[in-house]
Design a protein around this motif. Structure first.
Motif, PDB file in Angstrom:
ATOM      1  N   ALA A 254       6.307 -11.615 -23.720  1.00  0.00           N
ATOM      2  CA  ALA A 254       5.333 -10.691 -23.724  1.00  0.00           C
ATOM      3  C   ALA A 254       5.940  -9.463 -24.166  1.00  0.00           C
ATOM      4  O   ALA A 254       5.032  -8.113 -24.079  1.00  0.00           O
ATOM      5  CB  ALA A 254       4.620 -10.520 -22.436  1.00  0.00           C
ATOM      6  N   GLN A 255       7.230  -9.058 -24.554  1.00  0.00           N
ATOM      7  CA  GLN A 255       7.853  -8.181 -25.091  1.00  0.00           C
ATOM      8  C   GLN A 255       7.813  -7.094 -24.361  1.00  0.00           C
ATOM      9  O   GLN A 255       7.401  -5.828 -24.569  1.00  0.00           O
ATOM     10  CB  GLN A 255       7.131  -7.629 -26.406  1.00  0.00           C
ATOM     11  N   ILE A 256       8.094  -7.267 -22.774  1.00  0.00           N
ATOM     12  CA  ILE A 256       8.244  -6.351 -21.787  1.00  0.00           C
ATOM     13  C   ILE A 256       9.712  -6.446 -21.047  1.00  0.00           C
ATOM     14  O   ILE A 256      10.017  -7.620 -20.963  1.00  0.00           O
ATOM     15  CB  ILE A 256       7.193  -6.789 -20.561  1.00  0.00           C
ATOM     16  N   ASN A 257      10.258  -5.009 -21.350  1.00  0.00           N
ATOM     17  CA  ASN A 257      11.448  -5.284 -20.725  1.00  0.00           C
ATOM     18  C   ASN A 257      11.706  -5.547 -19.214  1.00  0.00           C
ATOM     19  O   ASN A 257      10.900  -5.180 -18.543  1.00  0.00           O
ATOM     20  CB  ASN A 257      12.202  -3.897 -21.053  1.00  0.00           C
ATOM     21  N   PHE A 258      12.607  -6.397 -18.873  1.00  0.00           N
ATOM     22  CA  PHE A 258      12.618  -7.125 -17.422  1.00  0.00           C
ATOM     23  C   PHE A 258      13.991  -6.474 -16.908  1.00  0.00           C
ATOM     24  O   PHE A 258      15.149  -6.388 -17.529  1.00  0.00           O
ATOM     25  CB  PHE A 258      12.787  -8.455 -17.548  1.00  0.00           C
ATOM     26  N   LYS A 259      14.020  -6.038 -15.485  1.00  0.00           N
ATOM     27  CA  LYS A 259      15.296  -5.388 -15.013  1.00  0.00           C
ATOM     28  C   LYS A 259      15.131  -5.887 -13.571  1.00  0.00           C
ATOM     29  O   LYS A 259      14.096  -5.905 -12.843  1.00  0.00           O
ATOM     30  CB  LYS A 259      15.213  -4.041 -15.022  1.00  0.00           C
ATOM     31  N   LEU A 260      16.244  -6.678 -13.095  1.00  0.00           N
ATOM     32  CA  LEU A 260      16.450  -7.222 -11.758  1.00  0.00           C
ATOM     33  C   LEU A 260      17.333  -6.368 -11.023  1.00  0.00           C
ATOM     34  O   LEU A 260      18.623  -6.070 -11.400  1.00  0.00           O
ATOM     35  CB  LEU A 260      16.917  -8.729 -11.806  1.00  0.00           C
ATOM     36  N   ILE A 261      16.889  -5.769  -9.851  1.00  0.00           N
ATOM     37  CA  ILE A 261      17.934  -5.042  -8.876  1.00  0.00           C
ATOM     38  C   ILE A 261      18.076  -6.073  -7.542  1.00  0.00           C
ATOM     39  O   ILE A 261      17.004  -6.159  -6.905  1.00  0.00           O
ATOM     40  CB  ILE A 261      17.555  -3.542  -8.686  1.00  0.00           C
ATOM     41  N   GLY A 262      19.204  -6.333  -7.135  1.00  0.00           N
ATOM     42  CA  GLY A 262      19.403  -6.956  -6.117  1.00  0.00           C
ATOM     43  C   GLY A 262      19.697  -8.500  -6.486  1.00  0.00           C
ATOM     44  O   GLY A 262      19.818  -8.872  -7.545  1.00  0.00           O
ATOM     45  N   ASP A 263      20.010  -9.087  -5.203  1.00  0.00           N
ATOM     46  CA  ASP A 263      20.359 -10.743  -5.586  1.00  0.00           C
ATOM     47  C   ASP A 263      19.256 -11.760  -5.221  1.00  0.00           C
ATOM     48  O   ASP A 263      18.596 -11.428  -4.194  1.00  0.00           O
ATOM     49  CB  ASP A 263      21.622 -11.220  -4.541  1.00  0.00           C
ATOM     50  N   SER A 264      18.780 -12.445  -5.934  1.00  0.00           N
ATOM     51  CA  SER A 264      17.872 -13.366  -5.938  1.00  0.00           C
ATOM     52  C   SER A 264      18.309 -14.550  -5.295  1.00  0.00           C
ATOM     53  O   SER A 264      17.129 -15.409  -4.635  1.00  0.00           O
ATOM     54  CB  SER A 264      17.300 -13.777  -7.416  1.00  0.00           C
ATOM     55  N   HIS A 265      19.451 -14.667  -4.797  1.00  0.00           N
ATOM     56  CA  HIS A 265      19.871 -15.825  -4.043  1.00  0.00           C
ATOM     57  C   HIS A 265      19.613 -15.295  -2.304  1.00  0.00           C
ATOM     58  O   HIS A 265      20.488 -14.215  -1.973  1.00  0.00           O
ATOM     59  CB  HIS A 265      21.066 -16.453  -4.179  1.00  0.00           C
ATOM     60  N   LEU A 266      18.677 -16.102  -1.641  1.00  0.00           N
ATOM     61  CA  LEU A 266      18.149 -15.653  -0.309  1.00  0.00           C
ATOM     62  C   LEU A 266      19.034 -16.277   0.857  1.00  0.00           C
ATOM     63  O   LEU A 266      19.415 -17.526   0.444  1.00  0.00           O
ATOM     64  CB  LEU A 266      16.625 -15.676  -0.108  1.00  0.00           C
ATOM     65  N   PHE A 267      19.460 -15.548   1.602  1.00  0.00           N
ATOM     66  CA  PHE A 267      20.282 -15.894   2.672  1.00  0.00           C
ATOM     67  C   PHE A 267      19.686 -16.436   4.022  1.00  0.00           C
ATOM     68  O   PHE A 267      19.744 -17.447   4.662  1.00  0.00           O
ATOM     69  CB  PHE A 267      21.456 -14.949   3.015  1.00  0.00           C
ATOM     70  N   ASN A 268      19.062 -15.516   4.693  1.00  0.00           N
ATOM     71  CA  ASN A 268      18.275 -15.555   5.935  1.00  0.00           C
ATOM     72  C   ASN A 268      16.728 -16.092   5.834  1.00  0.00           C
ATOM     73  O   ASN A 268      16.322 -15.971   6.861  1.00  0.00           O
ATOM     74  CB  ASN A 268      18.434 -14.238   6.511  1.00  0.00           C
ATOM     75  N   THR A 269      16.024 -15.890   4.665  1.00  0.00           N
ATOM     76  CA  THR A 269      14.673 -16.375   4.595  1.00  0.00           C
ATOM     77  C   THR A 269      14.477 -17.933   4.526  1.00  0.00           C
ATOM     78  O   THR A 269      15.147 -18.420   4.038  1.00  0.00           O
ATOM     79  CB  THR A 269      14.395 -15.734   3.411  1.00  0.00           C
ATOM     80  N   SER A 270      13.581 -18.188   5.412  1.00  0.00           N
ATOM     81  CA  SER A 270      13.097 -19.545   5.584  1.00  0.00           C
ATOM     82  C   SER A 270      12.487 -20.181   4.186  1.00  0.00           C
ATOM     83  O   SER A 270      12.195 -19.412   3.361  1.00  0.00           O
ATOM     84  CB  SER A 270      11.910 -19.956   6.421  1.00  0.00           C
ATOM     85  N   LEU A 271      12.604 -21.595   3.700  1.00  0.00           N
ATOM     86  CA  LEU A 271      12.133 -22.228   2.550  1.00  0.00           C
ATOM     87  C   LEU A 271      10.692 -21.726   2.417  1.00  0.00           C
ATOM     88  O   LEU A 271      10.259 -21.479   1.219  1.00  0.00           O
ATOM     89  CB  LEU A 271      12.480 -23.703   2.766  1.00  0.00           C
ATOM     90  N   ILE A 272       9.763 -21.897   3.327  1.00  0.00           N
ATOM     91  CA  ILE A 272       8.599 -21.859   3.193  1.00  0.00           C
ATOM     92  C   ILE A 272       8.248 -20.303   2.822  1.00  0.00           C
ATOM     93  O   ILE A 272       7.282 -20.019   1.936  1.00  0.00           O
ATOM     94  CB  ILE A 272       7.538 -22.052   4.503  1.00  0.00           C
ATOM     95  N   ALA A 273       8.962 -19.163   3.338  1.00  0.00           N
ATOM     96  CA  ALA A 273       8.646 -17.946   3.234  1.00  0.00           C
ATOM     97  C   ALA A 273       9.070 -17.654   1.621  1.00  0.00           C
ATOM     98  O   ALA A 273       8.453 -16.700   1.139  1.00  0.00           O
ATOM     99  CB  ALA A 273       9.395 -16.980   4.066  1.00  0.00           C
ATOM    100  N   GLU A 274      10.275 -18.200   1.138  1.00  0.00           N
ATOM    101  CA  GLU A 274      10.843 -18.060   0.084  1.00  0.00           C
ATOM    102  C   GLU A 274       9.779 -18.439  -1.004  1.00  0.00           C
ATOM    103  O   GLU A 274       9.607 -17.902  -2.117  1.00  0.00           O
ATOM    104  CB  GLU A 274      12.165 -18.591  -0.162  1.00  0.00           C
ATOM    105  N   ASN A 275       9.218 -19.699  -0.670  1.00  0.00           N
ATOM    106  CA  ASN A 275       8.046 -20.373  -1.663  1.00  0.00           C
ATOM    107  C   ASN A 275       6.992 -19.347  -1.932  1.00  0.00           C
ATOM    108  O   ASN A 275       6.488 -19.272  -2.940  1.00  0.00           O
ATOM    109  CB  ASN A 275       7.611 -21.659  -1.076  1.00  0.00           C
ATOM    110  N   VAL A 276       6.640 -18.753  -0.652  1.00  0.00           N
ATOM    111  CA  VAL A 276       5.410 -17.687  -0.573  1.00  0.00           C
ATOM    112  C   VAL A 276       5.775 -16.747  -1.583  1.00  0.00           C
ATOM    113  O   VAL A 276       4.854 -16.130  -2.268  1.00  0.00           O
ATOM    114  CB  VAL A 276       5.068 -17.496   0.661  1.00  0.00           C
TER     115      VAL A 276
END
Length: 371
Positions: A254-276
């Motif tokens: 879509a020609q939109i610049n993307f920027k990620l701040i933080g780590d996308s690998h979650l540690f304490n979040t449950s699988l169902i919450a991560e899916n949501v």
């Protein structure tokens, strides 16, 4: 019994079993010795009965122990029965009973110590450091034991609640799968059945039309198979790391610049919450691509101890009236987040910002054996 209710090794308590006899045998009067031995036996009988009894009998046996502890302190200078009582009172579950017996025990211990010093009891004078430590134990041990038991109880309730949430999540997932299968396959299988029956009746009368109907049956079957595959893929759940990778590809197209701040690998979040959260981020990015006219999209992921904080921000045209938001999948995002006790907040300043908060649920590892 002592391992379960006091958290101390029985070998340590053996020292306190022996000490009273040392104090008693120092007495020169056989009469006093007999009284002392009787008091020791009665104390430990009441101590055992207080653990195995229920209701008002627990407080009755404890009261007798307090009286014996008071007598042993005044007659023989033996104050260490107060330690037994300190541990036991801390194990009481009734708050009123705990406060009442704790207060009585503390006052009686302070009285005996002051009386011993006023009368210049040589036993108290020679054991001054141990008497002082016993007083500290009488003050702190019941409170710490009571709070530890309360914490263990709350931890048990939390684990039960987590299990209940998991059961409800499984039930909700089964219902969702049933609805999706009904919506995906029900209509198309009915259509396949009708067209197959029509083709069977047209084979003799109009073979060309029967052939067209069979082609429709074939095409409908392929569509149904494709939808089933998509449904199975969704059932496997979505990891945030995988979703971020796909989002980056979508924004690049879509020609939109993307920027990620933080780590996308979650540690304490449950699988169902991560899916949501992954589904909500996907929906938010789709809105950015379709409606925002933005040139930049920033996703911020902050993992706190108690919650997951995700922010999807763009520099587009924003939303004119936040109070009239109904579409764009935002209502569906809110409903998904409510299922995992999460929240959704929308801000529109120099673009649109979607703020997602989801509580983390994790188990603590007990450092010691609970009483």
């Amino acid at each position: 019994m002592f391992l379960k209710n006091t958290g101390l090794s029985p070998y340590v308590w053996v020292v306190f079993y022996i000490l009273p006899f040392y104090f008693i045998f120092k007495s020169q009067s056989p009469y006093q010795t007999a009284i002392g031995i009787s008091m020791i036996v009665v104390f430990f009988v009441c101590y055992v009965l207080s653990f195995i009894s229920r209701g008002w009998l627990v407080y009755f046996w404890t009261t007798i122990q307090i009286a014996i502890s008071l007598g042993m302190s005044l007659l023989y200078g033996y104050i260490y029965f107060s330690l037994f009582l300190a541990f036991f009172i801390g194990n009481l579950k009734n708050k009123v009973a705990f406060i009442t017996l704790y207060t009585i025990h503390l006052i009686s211990t302070l009285f005996t110590i002051n009386y011993g010093f006023i009368t210049k009891n040589p036993v108290f004078i020679t054991q001054l450091p141990f008497v002082f430590l016993s007083l500290i134990a009488v003050i702190l041990l019941p409170v710490s034991t009571y709070n530890k038991n309360k914490e263990d109880k709350l931890q048990g309730q939390l684990e039960d609640a987590n299990k209940r949430i998991e059961e409800l999540a499984k039930l909700e997932e089964r219902q969702r799968i049933a609805r999706d299968l009904h919506d995906t396959l029900g209509q198309k299988l009915s259509l396949i059945g009708l067209k197959s029956d029509l083709a069977r009746r047209l084979i003799a009368k109009d073979p060309s039309q029967a052939q067209l109907e069979l082609r429709d049956v074939q095409q409908t079957a392929r569509i149904a198979l494709k939808e089933v595959r998509e449904l199975v893929t969704e059932m496997r759940g979505t990891k945030l790391e995988d979703e971020i990778f796909r989002i980056e590809q979508i924004l690049q197209v879509a020609q939109i610049n993307f920027k990620l701040i933080g780590d996308s690998h979650l540690f304490n979040t449950s699988l169902i919450a991560e899916n949501v959260v992954s589904m909500c981020i996907k929906e938010a990015v789709n809105n950015v691509v379709k409606h925002s006219n933005a040139t930049t999209c920033t996703i911020t992921i902050e993992q706190l101890e108690t919650e997951l904080f995700v922010k999807v921000a763009d520099n587009g045209i924003g939303i004119k009236d936040l109070g009239t938001i109904r579409g764009n999948g935002l209502q569906g995002m809110k409903e998904r987040l409510e299922f995992v006790n999460g929240s959704l907040d929308i801000q529109s300043e120099d673009g649109t910002t979607i703020i997602i908060k989801v509580p983390n649920i994790f188990k603590q590892i007990d450092q010691e054996v609970g009483v």
